[in-house]
Each structure stands twice: as structure tokens, then as C-alpha cells.
Design a protein around this motif. Structure first.
Motif, short mmCIF file in Angstrom:
data_model
loop_
_atom_site.label_atom_id
_atom_site.label_comp_id
_atom_site.label_asym_id
_atom_site.label_seq_id
_atom_site.Cartn_x
_atom_site.Cartn_y
_atom_site.Cartn_z
N HIS A 98 31.08 44.26 74.42
CA HIS A 98 30.44 44.02 75.67
C HIS A 98 31.04 42.66 75.99
O HIS A 98 30.80 41.57 75.10
CB HIS A 98 29.09 44.48 75.65
N PRO A 99 31.33 42.50 77.22
CA PRO A 99 31.25 40.88 77.54
C PRO A 99 30.00 40.15 77.95
O PRO A 99 29.05 41.01 78.43
CB PRO A 99 31.88 41.19 79.03
N TYR A 100 29.61 39.21 77.49
CA TYR A 100 28.54 38.22 77.57
C TYR A 100 28.87 36.96 78.28
O TYR A 100 29.81 36.34 77.83
CB TYR A 100 27.80 38.11 76.16
N ARG A 101 28.20 36.83 79.40
CA ARG A 101 28.56 35.37 80.11
C ARG A 101 27.08 35.05 80.27
O ARG A 101 26.07 35.51 80.66
CB ARG A 101 29.09 35.98 81.46
N GLN A 102 26.84 33.50 79.56
CA GLN A 102 25.64 33.09 79.60
C GLN A 102 25.34 32.71 81.02
O GLN A 102 26.07 32.75 81.99
CB GLN A 102 25.62 31.79 78.81
N GLN A 103 23.99 32.64 81.34
CA GLN A 103 23.17 32.27 82.65
C GLN A 103 23.90 31.39 83.57
O GLN A 103 24.25 31.38 84.74
CB GLN A 103 21.89 32.30 82.53
N ASP A 104 24.37 30.35 83.00
CA ASP A 104 24.96 29.23 83.68
C ASP A 104 26.57 29.46 83.87
O ASP A 104 27.25 28.82 84.78
CB ASP A 104 24.92 27.89 83.06
N GLY A 105 27.27 30.67 83.64
CA GLY A 105 28.37 31.14 83.66
C GLY A 105 29.48 30.16 83.04
O GLY A 105 30.75 30.44 83.37
N LEU A 106 29.29 29.29 82.52
CA LEU A 106 30.34 28.24 81.79
C LEU A 106 30.85 28.48 80.61
O LEU A 106 31.87 28.07 80.26
CB LEU A 106 29.54 26.80 81.51
N TRP A 107 30.42 29.69 79.89
CA TRP A 107 31.21 30.18 78.97
C TRP A 107 30.78 31.61 78.54
O TRP A 107 30.06 32.24 79.27
CB TRP A 107 30.90 29.43 77.40
N GLN A 108 31.90 32.43 77.87
CA GLN A 108 31.43 33.50 77.58
C GLN A 108 31.89 34.14 76.23
O GLN A 108 32.70 33.23 75.49
CB GLN A 108 32.30 34.50 78.65
N ALA A 109 31.51 35.23 76.07
CA ALA A 109 31.72 35.67 74.38
C ALA A 109 32.04 37.30 74.36
O ALA A 109 31.67 37.93 75.30
CB ALA A 109 30.70 35.15 73.55
N LEU A 110 32.30 37.75 73.11
CA LEU A 110 32.36 39.07 72.90
C LEU A 110 30.95 39.37 72.37
O LEU A 110 30.70 38.88 71.24
CB LEU A 110 33.57 39.41 72.16
N LEU A 111 30.28 40.52 72.68
CA LEU A 111 29.01 40.86 71.81
C LEU A 111 29.01 42.38 71.40
O LEU A 111 29.50 43.30 72.08
CB LEU A 111 27.90 40.77 73.05
N MET A 112 28.73 42.55 70.30
CA MET A 112 28.59 43.47 69.62
C MET A 112 27.20 44.04 69.25
O MET A 112 26.47 43.48 68.44
CB MET A 112 29.62 43.72 68.26
N PRO A 113 26.62 44.92 69.84
CA PRO A 113 25.17 45.29 69.29
C PRO A 113 25.45 46.22 68.08
O PRO A 113 26.21 47.08 67.85
CB PRO A 113 24.58 46.17 70.48
N MET A 114 24.27 46.20 67.14
CA MET A 114 24.37 46.79 65.96
C MET A 114 23.00 47.27 65.52
O MET A 114 21.86 46.49 66.05
CB MET A 114 24.74 45.99 64.75
N PHE A 115 22.80 48.19 64.88
CA PHE A 115 21.40 48.45 64.20
C PHE A 115 20.64 47.40 63.50
O PHE A 115 21.37 46.43 62.84
CB PHE A 115 21.52 49.76 63.34
N HIS A 116 19.42 47.13 63.63
CA HIS A 116 18.64 46.25 63.18
C HIS A 116 18.59 46.70 61.51
O HIS A 116 18.36 47.90 61.29
CB HIS A 116 17.32 46.15 63.57
N PRO A 117 18.48 45.83 60.49
CA PRO A 117 18.51 45.92 59.18
C PRO A 117 17.22 46.84 58.63
O PRO A 117 17.25 47.61 58.17
CB PRO A 117 18.70 44.82 58.52
N ALA A 118 15.80 46.61 59.41
CA ALA A 118 14.79 47.25 59.54
C ALA A 118 14.86 48.60 59.89
O ALA A 118 14.32 49.46 59.07
CB ALA A 118 13.60 46.66 60.25
N TYR A 119 15.71 49.00 60.98
CA TYR A 119 15.91 50.34 60.99
C TYR A 119 16.71 51.03 59.97
O TYR A 119 16.38 52.24 59.71
CB TYR A 119 16.93 50.37 62.38
N LEU A 120 17.53 50.40 59.59
CA LEU A 120 18.61 51.05 58.23
C LEU A 120 17.62 51.17 56.92
O LEU A 120 17.73 52.29 56.50
CB LEU A 120 19.59 49.97 58.05
N LEU A 121 16.61 50.26 56.78
CA LEU A 121 15.73 50.38 55.74
C LEU A 121 14.91 51.71 55.79
O LEU A 121 14.64 52.39 54.98
CB LEU A 121 14.78 49.53 55.56
N ARG A 122 14.64 52.05 57.27
CA ARG A 122 13.70 53.27 57.30
C ARG A 122 14.63 54.46 57.57
O ARG A 122 14.04 55.47 57.27
CB ARG A 122 12.92 53.11 58.90
#
Length: 223
Positions: free
Chosen positions: A153-177
Motif C-alpha cells: 500500500h502507498p503510505y504518505r505521511q500527514q504533512d505529505g513531504l515523504w512517502q513509503a511502501l507499507l506492507m500489513p502483516m499478521f501480528h506475532p501474537a496472532y500467529l502464536l494463537r
């Protein structure tokens, strides 16, 4: 791993962390031992954002040091990443009672005061959000992690001065469960996701990513 051409202001980050440790802006501070700010390398290309500290983190003062943190280390290590290769923080810096999900006003207070200033200084190239809370905040969505994970997903910070690539992943606690290695299960999908992250760090184009947004020139090229 290729180093970033830009380096965060270390003094400004340390000053922010010092102020953060003294924070009493929301009700969470009264129920925890200490404020847990961050861990890892501020100059890393990868930022990991979790939900909030648990009991072990509250005791030690570092994020992701309990069972979930140990699993996170194994996930990262499987693609030759260590704590020196990432920077880790949380949506809220104080442990919620009984490890409950942070309430909206708690998250709003902590992100406005501390996470957003952190992001402004860090300017990572890749952001990994672990679980629903950080993913929904960073992407401004109500969709759940099951639908969003594994996709860039594209991520643009609130001030719009920079951007990044964003990858959501499962939380490790979920994997343990959900401790199963069945093909298509949470652990199998997480292995697929972290391999994709590794490929992009190594110079591959993000699989399936069609948004025109890319990290800014000042952040250096990923591909």
C-alpha cells in the motif's frame, strides 16, 4: 543491505524519546511501569509498527521482547534481518490494562504527540504494520488485517513531504494463537509476506503494486 543515503537526526530522535518517556498525556501512563518508546536502528530502511507494549515490554522497556517479540525475531531472521536492520515502535507507548486494544482517544493522543513526530524524523522506505490497530491507523481504514495483509500500500505521511511502501502483516501474537503450519494458514502467509519484503529490499519491484507513489528521491531508491 544497501544503506540509506539520508540519516535521521539522531539528536532530535533522542530528545523526542526523552520527552516521550516523561509523557502523562493519557490514562494509560498511570497503569504501566514505564513508557516504551522504540528499539532498533533509527537509520534502518524498515520501520515496524505494532499496537502497544505488553507485560514483558513494560517491564524491560523495549518493544517486542516477549513471546511475540521472539517470534518476530525469528520471522525477520528467516530473511537475514535483525534488530539492527529495523526500527520498531508502537501505536501507543504505554501498556494498556490487561493488554487490551488501545481506545481511540488513547491512540489519537499518542500518535499525535509521539508517533507522527517519530515518522517525520525517521522517514523509512518500508513500513510493516503488525495487526489491525497500526494497519488501520496508518492506512486510514476500517478494513481488517485479513483483507489488507500481504499487499503493498502507498503510505504518505500527514504533512505529505515523504512517502513509503507499507506492507500489513499478521501480528506475532496472532500467529502464536493460531499455531499451524498448514499451507494458506497465518504462518504460511506471513512467510510469504516477509519473503516479499526481502525481495523488495534486495531491489525487486513490489509485487502487484500499481500506485504511482514511490519513496522520494531524498530517501533513496528501492529498485
Amino acid at each position: 543491505m544497501t544503506a540509506r543515503p539520508d540519516l535521521p537526526d539522531a539528536a532530535a530522535l533522542e530528545q523526542l524519546a526523552s520527552e516521550n518517556r516523561a509523557c502523562t498525556a493519557c490514562r494509560l501512563r498511570g497503569g504501566c511501569t514505564q513508557v516504551v518508546v522504540s528499539d532498533g536502528n533509527p537509520a534502518a530502511r524498515v520501520l515496524i509498527v505494532g499496537e502497544g507494549p505488553g507485560g514483558d515490554e513494560d517491564r524491560v522497556g523495549r518493544p517486542f521482547v516477549g513471546r511475540g517479540g521472539q517470534l518476530l525475531d525469528k520471522i525477520l531472521g528467516a530473511v537475514q534481518l535483525g534488530r539492527d536492520d529495523v526500527y520498531i515502535t508502537n501505536i501507543v507507548k504505554c501498556r494498556p490494562p490487561a493488554n487490551r486494544t488501545p481506545e481511540s482517544d488513547e491512540s489519537q493522543t499518542c500518535t499525535a504527540l509521539w508517533l507522527e513526530p517519530q515518522l517525520s524524523l525517521l522517514r523509512p522506505q518500508i513500513i510493516l504494520t503488525l495487526g489491525n490497530t497500526p494497519t488501520q491507523y496508518m492506512l486510514g481504514t476500517r478494513q481488517g488485517i485479513t483483507r489488507l495483509r500481504g499487499v503493498w500500500h502507498p503510505y504518505r505521511q500527514q504533512d505529505g513531504l515523504w512517502q513509503a511502501l507499507l506492507m500489513p502483516m499478521f501480528h506475532p501474537a496472532y500467529l502464536l494463537r493460531n499455531d499451524t503450519r498448514v499451507q494458506g494458514g497465518p504462518k504460511s502467509l506471513t512467510w510469504r509476506d516477509i519473503q516479499e519484503v526481502r525481495h523488495v529490499l534486495d531491489g525487486a519491484a513490489p509485487h502487484g503494486y500499481t500506485d504511482a507513489a514511490r519513496p522520494t528521491k531524498e530517501q533513496g531508491g528501492l529498485f
